[in-house]
Design a protein around this motif. Structure first.
Motif, PDB file in Angstrom:
ATOM      1  N   ALA A 141     -30.609   3.390 -18.357  1.00 23.94           N
ATOM      2  CA  ALA A 141     -29.625   2.449 -17.810  1.00 23.94           C
ATOM      3  C   ALA A 141     -29.950   2.092 -16.363  1.00 23.94           C
ATOM      4  N   LEU A 142     -30.283   3.079 -15.556  1.00 25.73           N
ATOM      5  CA  LEU A 142     -30.615   2.835 -14.155  1.00 25.73           C
ATOM      6  C   LEU A 142     -31.795   1.888 -14.029  1.00 25.73           C
ATOM      7  N   CYS A 143     -32.836   2.134 -14.786  1.00 24.66           N
ATOM      8  CA  CYS A 143     -34.031   1.295 -14.701  1.00 24.66           C
ATOM      9  C   CYS A 143     -33.785  -0.104 -15.261  1.00 24.66           C
ATOM     10  N   ALA A 144     -33.033  -0.202 -16.341  1.00 21.89           N
ATOM     11  CA  ALA A 144     -32.751  -1.515 -16.929  1.00 21.89           C
ATOM     12  C   ALA A 144     -31.892  -2.365 -15.992  1.00 21.89           C
ATOM     13  N   VAL A 145     -30.866  -1.781 -15.400  1.00 25.27           N
ATOM     14  CA  VAL A 145     -30.014  -2.524 -14.462  1.00 25.27           C
ATOM     15  C   VAL A 145     -30.833  -2.960 -13.249  1.00 25.27           C
ATOM     16  N   THR A 146     -31.702  -2.106 -12.784  1.00 27.26           N
ATOM     17  CA  THR A 146     -32.575  -2.462 -11.669  1.00 27.26           C
ATOM     18  C   THR A 146     -33.480  -3.627 -12.048  1.00 27.26           C
ATOM     19  N   GLY A 147     -34.032  -3.592 -13.255  1.00 26.00           N
ATOM     20  CA  GLY A 147     -34.873  -4.694 -13.720  1.00 26.00           C
ATOM     21  C   GLY A 147     -34.111  -6.008 -13.797  1.00 26.00           C
ATOM     22  N   VAL A 148     -32.877  -5.942 -14.283  1.00 23.85           N
ATOM     23  CA  VAL A 148     -32.057  -7.151 -14.370  1.00 23.85           C
ATOM     24  C   VAL A 148     -31.778  -7.705 -12.976  1.00 23.85           C
ATOM     25  N   TYR A 149     -31.430  -6.843 -12.031  1.00 26.78           N
ATOM     26  CA  TYR A 149     -31.166  -7.334 -10.679  1.00 26.78           C
ATOM     27  C   TYR A 149     -32.423  -7.960 -10.068  1.00 26.78           C
ATOM     28  N   CYS A 150     -33.572  -7.375 -10.349  1.00 27.00           N
ATOM     29  CA  CYS A 150     -34.808  -7.949  -9.817  1.00 27.00           C
ATOM     30  C   CYS A 150     -35.070  -9.339 -10.410  1.00 27.00           C
ATOM     31  N   LEU A 151     -34.687  -9.539 -11.665  1.00 32.39           N
ATOM     32  CA  LEU A 151     -34.791 -10.885 -12.241  1.00 32.39           C
ATOM     33  C   LEU A 151     -33.868 -11.856 -11.516  1.00 32.39           C
ATOM     34  N   LEU A 176     -34.875   2.102  -4.107  1.00 29.56           N
ATOM     35  CA  LEU A 176     -34.507   3.512  -4.050  1.00 29.56           C
ATOM     36  C   LEU A 176     -34.250   4.063  -5.447  1.00 29.56           C
ATOM     37  N   ALA A 177     -33.520   3.311  -6.266  1.00 25.78           N
ATOM     38  CA  ALA A 177     -33.221   3.748  -7.636  1.00 25.78           C
ATOM     39  C   ALA A 177     -34.500   3.910  -8.451  1.00 25.78           C
ATOM     40  N   MET A 178     -35.422   2.970  -8.325  1.00 28.39           N
ATOM     41  CA  MET A 178     -36.673   3.084  -9.074  1.00 28.39           C
ATOM     42  C   MET A 178     -37.520   4.244  -8.559  1.00 28.39           C
ATOM     43  N   GLY A 179     -37.464   4.504  -7.270  1.00 27.87           N
ATOM     44  CA  GLY A 179     -38.188   5.655  -6.726  1.00 27.87           C
ATOM     45  C   GLY A 179     -37.629   6.961  -7.266  1.00 27.87           C
ATOM     46  N   ILE A 180     -36.320   7.059  -7.321  1.00 27.43           N
ATOM     47  CA  ILE A 180     -35.676   8.259  -7.876  1.00 27.43           C
ATOM     48  C   ILE A 180     -36.049   8.403  -9.355  1.00 27.43           C
ATOM     49  N   ALA A 181     -36.028   7.314 -10.089  1.00 25.83           N
ATOM     50  CA  ALA A 181     -36.387   7.359 -11.504  1.00 25.83           C
ATOM     51  C   ALA A 181     -37.846   7.786 -11.682  1.00 25.83           C
ATOM     52  N   PHE A 187     -38.130  -2.507 -16.063  1.00 33.08           N
ATOM     53  CA  PHE A 187     -38.047  -2.590 -17.527  1.00 33.08           C
ATOM     54  C   PHE A 187     -39.051  -1.651 -18.190  1.00 33.08           C
ATOM     55  N   GLY A 188     -40.244  -1.552 -17.615  1.00 32.50           N
ATOM     56  CA  GLY A 188     -41.244  -0.630 -18.174  1.00 32.50           C
ATOM     57  C   GLY A 188     -40.790   0.814 -18.111  1.00 32.50           C
ATOM     58  N   MET A 189     -40.181   1.198 -16.999  1.00 36.26           N
ATOM     59  CA  MET A 189     -39.668   2.558 -16.871  1.00 36.26           C
ATOM     60  C   MET A 189     -38.514   2.791 -17.835  1.00 36.26           C
ATOM     61  N   ALA A 190     -37.674   1.777 -18.033  1.00 34.44           N
ATOM     62  CA  ALA A 190     -36.553   1.916 -18.970  1.00 34.44           C
ATOM     63  C   ALA A 190     -37.064   2.155 -20.383  1.00 34.44           C
ATOM     64  N   VAL A 191     -38.060   1.388 -20.792  1.00 36.31           N
ATOM     65  CA  VAL A 191     -38.612   1.554 -22.139  1.00 36.31           C
ATOM     66  C   VAL A 191     -39.284   2.915 -22.284  1.00 36.31           C
ATOM     67  N   MET A 192     -40.003   3.333 -21.258  1.00 39.73           N
ATOM     68  CA  MET A 192     -40.714   4.605 -21.319  1.00 39.73           C
ATOM     69  C   MET A 192     -39.752   5.790 -21.335  1.00 39.73           C
ATOM     70  N   ALA A 193     -38.563   5.617 -20.805  1.00 41.43           N
ATOM     71  CA  ALA A 193     -37.605   6.725 -20.683  1.00 41.43           C
ATOM     72  C   ALA A 193     -36.658   6.862 -21.866  1.00 41.43           C
ATOM     73  N   GLY A 209     -35.893  15.486 -20.308  1.00 38.64           N
ATOM     74  CA  GLY A 209     -35.265  16.571 -21.035  1.00 38.64           C
ATOM     75  C   GLY A 209     -34.146  16.104 -21.934  1.00 38.64           C
ATOM     76  N   PRO A 210     -32.910  16.465 -21.607  1.00 39.78           N
ATOM     77  CA  PRO A 210     -31.771  16.136 -22.467  1.00 39.78           C
ATOM     78  C   PRO A 210     -31.585  14.630 -22.642  1.00 39.78           C
ATOM     79  N   ALA A 211     -31.024  14.268 -23.798  1.00 39.98           N
ATOM     80  CA  ALA A 211     -30.849  12.848 -24.117  1.00 39.98           C
ATOM     81  C   ALA A 211     -29.899  12.152 -23.150  1.00 39.98           C
ATOM     82  N   SER A 212     -28.849  12.837 -22.704  1.00 46.17           N
ATOM     83  CA  SER A 212     -27.887  12.178 -21.808  1.00 46.17           C
ATOM     84  C   SER A 212     -28.544  11.769 -20.495  1.00 46.17           C
ATOM     85  N   SER A 213     -29.374  12.629 -19.918  1.00 44.17           N
ATOM     86  CA  SER A 213     -30.049  12.242 -18.677  1.00 44.17           C
ATOM     87  C   SER A 213     -31.088  11.162 -18.948  1.00 44.17           C
ATOM     88  N   GLY A 214     -31.669  11.178 -20.142  1.00 45.78           N
ATOM     89  CA  GLY A 214     -32.606  10.127 -20.510  1.00 45.78           C
ATOM     90  C   GLY A 214     -31.942   8.777 -20.578  1.00 45.78           C
TER      91      GLY A 214
END
Length: 186
Positions: A13-23, A173-178, A45-51, A3-8
């Protein structure tokens, strides 16, 4: 996918930070941990790009089939790896959900990136139930056993950033929520 851009942007950010930590986890672990962290980094990273909010960037029409192909390949890899561990089945479900969302987005009018896109309600609902259950189970697993028993952490050196199981669980957990958030907007 939202929906709104701010939640997007928060989701990105949540997905990108998670991807970085996984690296980071990939660098510190070995064997099985490295492969699992690699799959989770791809998913993050895929979820971050898609979002990314559609107001900022609307992917070209060829992007959705590319997403579907990448996550389809990740799903095949997870299926192959599932022979040795049950956690890879979760990676398979996550990859399948990403393929499903990519196909829905590719089939939406003018590739609407979350506007007027709709999938198969029964499949969307089943994926939502799975990921909601996964989020609840992951949240419970984050509660330290020592905290439940009234004890604290005992002895030893603190593990490195990539070797901390509670951070890996928090990322899952963060990726599941996303994933729940992305499926809700589908």
């Amino acid at each position: 996918m939202h929906g709104p851009a701010s939640s997007g942007w928060l989701l990105v950010a949540l997905c990108a930070v998670t991807g970085v930590y996984c690296l980071v986890r990939m660098r510190s672990g070995g064997g099985e941990q490295r492969r699992g962290a690699g799959g989770e980094a791809l998913m993050g990273f895929g979820m971050a790009v898609m979002a990314v909010p559609a107001a900022v960037f609307t992917p070209p029409s060829w992007a959705w089939p590319v997403y579907a192909a990448v996550f389809g390949a990740a799903g095949v890899h997870a299926l192959w790896a599932a022979r040795s561990g049950a956690h890879h089945l979760h990676h398979l479900v996550g990859a399948a959900a990403m393929v499903y969302m990519s196909v829905v987005m590719a089939g939406s009018p003018a590739h609407a990136h979350g506007r007027d896109a709709s999938g198969i309600p029964l499949l969307t609902g089943a994926l939502l139930l799975y990921f909601a259950g996964y989020v609840l189970l992951s949240g419970v697993r984050l509660v330290p056993v020592g905290a439940l028993a009234g004890g604290g952490r005992t002895g030893g050196d603190a593990p490195g950033w990539g070797d901390r199981p509670e951070l890996a669980r928090a990322c899952r957990l963060a990726m599941g929520i996303a994933m729940v958030a992305m499926l809700l907007t589908l």
